[in-house]
Design a protein around this motif. Structure first.
Motif, short mmCIF file in Angstrom:
data_model
loop_
_atom_site.label_atom_id
_atom_site.label_comp_id
_atom_site.label_asym_id
_atom_site.label_seq_id
_atom_site.Cartn_x
_atom_site.Cartn_y
_atom_site.Cartn_z
N ILE A 250 0.83 -1.19 0.00
CA ILE A 250 0.00 0.00 0.00
C ILE A 250 0.87 1.24 0.00
N GLY A 251 2.04 1.14 0.64
CA GLY A 251 2.99 2.25 0.59
C GLY A 251 2.92 3.12 1.83
N GLY A 252 3.68 4.20 1.77
CA GLY A 252 3.73 5.11 2.90
C GLY A 252 4.84 4.76 3.87
N ARG A 253 5.34 5.76 4.55
CA ARG A 253 6.40 5.54 5.53
C ARG A 253 5.85 4.77 6.73
N SER A 254 6.76 4.09 7.42
CA SER A 254 6.35 3.35 8.61
C SER A 254 5.75 4.29 9.65
N SER A 255 6.23 5.54 9.68
CA SER A 255 5.74 6.50 10.67
C SER A 255 4.27 6.82 10.47
N ILE A 256 3.75 6.64 9.27
CA ILE A 256 2.34 6.89 9.02
C ILE A 256 1.47 6.01 9.92
N TRP A 257 1.94 4.80 10.17
CA TRP A 257 1.18 3.87 11.00
C TRP A 257 1.35 4.14 12.48
N ARG A 258 2.05 5.24 12.79
CA ARG A 258 2.15 5.69 14.18
C ARG A 258 1.47 7.05 14.33
N THR A 259 0.55 7.34 13.42
CA THR A 259 -0.21 8.59 13.49
C THR A 259 -1.10 8.64 14.72
N GLY A 260 -1.54 7.48 15.17
CA GLY A 260 -2.37 7.40 16.37
C GLY A 260 -3.84 7.49 16.07
N SER A 261 -4.24 8.58 15.42
CA SER A 261 -5.66 8.78 15.14
C SER A 261 -5.83 9.72 13.96
N VAL A 262 -6.92 9.53 13.24
CA VAL A 262 -7.33 10.44 12.17
C VAL A 262 -8.73 10.93 12.53
N PRO A 263 -8.96 12.25 12.49
CA PRO A 263 -10.29 12.77 12.85
C PRO A 263 -11.34 12.37 11.82
N PRO A 264 -12.62 12.55 12.14
CA PRO A 264 -13.67 12.23 11.17
C PRO A 264 -13.51 13.06 9.89
N LEU A 265 -13.27 12.39 8.79
CA LEU A 265 -13.10 13.05 7.49
C LEU A 265 -14.09 12.44 6.50
N PRO A 266 -14.72 13.27 5.66
CA PRO A 266 -15.74 12.74 4.74
C PRO A 266 -15.23 11.60 3.88
N GLU A 267 -14.00 11.75 3.32
CA GLU A 267 -13.49 10.73 2.40
C GLU A 267 -13.22 9.40 3.09
N MET A 268 -12.98 9.44 4.40
CA MET A 268 -12.77 8.20 5.14
C MET A 268 -14.09 7.62 5.66
N MET A 269 -15.00 8.50 6.05
CA MET A 269 -16.26 8.02 6.61
C MET A 269 -17.11 7.30 5.58
N VAL A 270 -17.09 7.78 4.33
CA VAL A 270 -17.90 7.10 3.31
C VAL A 270 -17.36 5.70 3.04
N LEU A 271 -16.04 5.54 3.06
CA LEU A 271 -15.45 4.21 2.90
C LEU A 271 -15.72 3.34 4.13
N GLY A 272 -15.69 3.96 5.30
CA GLY A 272 -15.98 3.21 6.53
C GLY A 272 -17.40 2.67 6.52
N GLU A 273 -18.34 3.48 6.07
CA GLU A 273 -19.74 3.02 6.02
C GLU A 273 -19.94 1.98 4.91
N LEU A 274 -19.20 2.13 3.81
CA LEU A 274 -19.25 1.10 2.76
C LEU A 274 -18.71 -0.22 3.30
N ALA A 275 -17.64 -0.13 4.07
CA ALA A 275 -17.07 -1.34 4.68
C ALA A 275 -18.07 -1.99 5.62
N GLN A 276 -18.80 -1.18 6.39
CA GLN A 276 -19.80 -1.73 7.29
C GLN A 276 -20.93 -2.40 6.51
N ALA A 277 -21.33 -1.78 5.40
CA ALA A 277 -22.37 -2.38 4.55
C ALA A 277 -21.90 -3.72 3.99
N ALA A 278 -20.62 -3.77 3.60
CA ALA A 278 -20.07 -5.03 3.09
C ALA A 278 -20.04 -6.08 4.20
N ALA A 279 -19.66 -5.67 5.40
CA ALA A 279 -19.60 -6.61 6.53
C ALA A 279 -20.99 -7.13 6.88
#
Length: 282
Positions: A95-124
């Motif tokens: 997927i790429g990205g520096r290892s430090s990206i995975w130490r971000t801790g948290s990402v706030p609610p963002l539209p582009e992420m929430m729509v994918l999160g809800e799609l993932a829930q629909a798939a689940a």
């Protein structure tokens, strides 16, 4: 904390977490076992890791790095629910990205992420014909783009890539009655799952799982129209693991149940007229 594994693959694991802890419960240290991006779909909680503290609410993303210790707290509310995508090192690397990206801790609610999160829930929940592993990889890929600030280049779709996508489609179609997953199809054409998913969708316009489901539906429609096998037998013969899933998926695609579709194919004009009327009204 109650957890339910929705998918266990070599590259990605998807877990449904439901926590009932509240302000009166004592927090305790835990440790991340893999790269992870967890979509908070309900509730709120505190998250402490590597000397940083975060408050997560619905729509936030909890980010984990293997080996890092963390503590979750519930000082403000009782309980939360998360859909967690846990990645093998090879998938995180592809997927790429520096290892430090995975130490971000948290990402706030963002539209582009929430729509994918809800799609993932629909798939689940079985409400989408996109597979949960597919949307999980897309979710992780989009997370990397958001945190890094760099949009990933689309697959080129050259002659070799197009041949690979078509070869994979032919393989999926020939084996659609079997239990196929993203990793198996990717292996057939010698690609890593994440790259294969993006390439297949780029060249053919649907994800591998969408193509798999539609191949099964095409065969089911043919059997319903031409044969006398029971609907249950048809569901299992074309590759659906449960009758209820087949009926729900077929109805979503055709607008009628398998039984009504069969009657329409046998000449029930009333059903055909109803469907034509609905199409005109729509």
């Amino acid at each position: 904390m109650a957890s339910r594994t929705l998918l266990q693959g070599e590259s990605i694991r998807v877990i449904d977490y439901r926590c009932t802890a509240g302000p009166g419960d004592q927090p305790f240290p835990e440790r991340h076992l893999s790269f992870s991006a967890s979509y908070v779909r309900k509730g709120s909680f505190g998250y402490r890791t590597r000397g940083q503290s975060f408050e997560l609410v619905a729509g936030s993303i909890l980010v984990g790095h293997p080996g890092d210790e963390y503590v979750c707290t519930h000082h403000h509310a009782v309980g939360d629910e998360c859909l967690s995508f846990q990645l093998a090192p090879e998938l995180a690397e592809s997927i790429g990205g520096r290892s430090s990206i995975w130490r971000t801790g948290s990402v706030p609610p963002l539209p582009e992420m929430m729509v994918l999160g809800e799609l993932a829930q629909a798939a689940a929940d079985g409400r989408s014909d996109v597979a949960v592993d597919e949307v999980g990889m897309l979710f992780a890929g989009r997370f990397v783009e958001v945190v890094s600030g760099r949009k990933r280049e689309s697959p080129r779709g050259g002659a070799l890539d197009r041949r690979r996508a078509v070869k994979a489609a032919l393989f999926i179609d020939a084996h659609s009655h079997e239990a196929l997953d993203l990793e198996t199809a990717a292996m057939e054409v010698g690609l890593r799952p994440f790259h294969f998913l993006r390439l297949f969708a780029k060249v053919l316009g649907v994800t591998p799982h969408q193509y798999l489901v539609r191949s099964r539906l095409r065969r089911a429609a043919r059997l319903l129209a031409e044969g006398a096998s029971s609907i249950t037998d048809i569901a299992f013969d074309v590759g659906f693991g449960a009758l209820s899933n087949f009926v729900r998926t077929f109805h979503r695609a055709a607008g009628v149940s398998p039984g009504r579709f069969r009657r329409a194919a046998k000449g029930d004009r009333k059903i055909l007229q109803e469907r034509l009327g609905a199409a005109v009204a729509g």
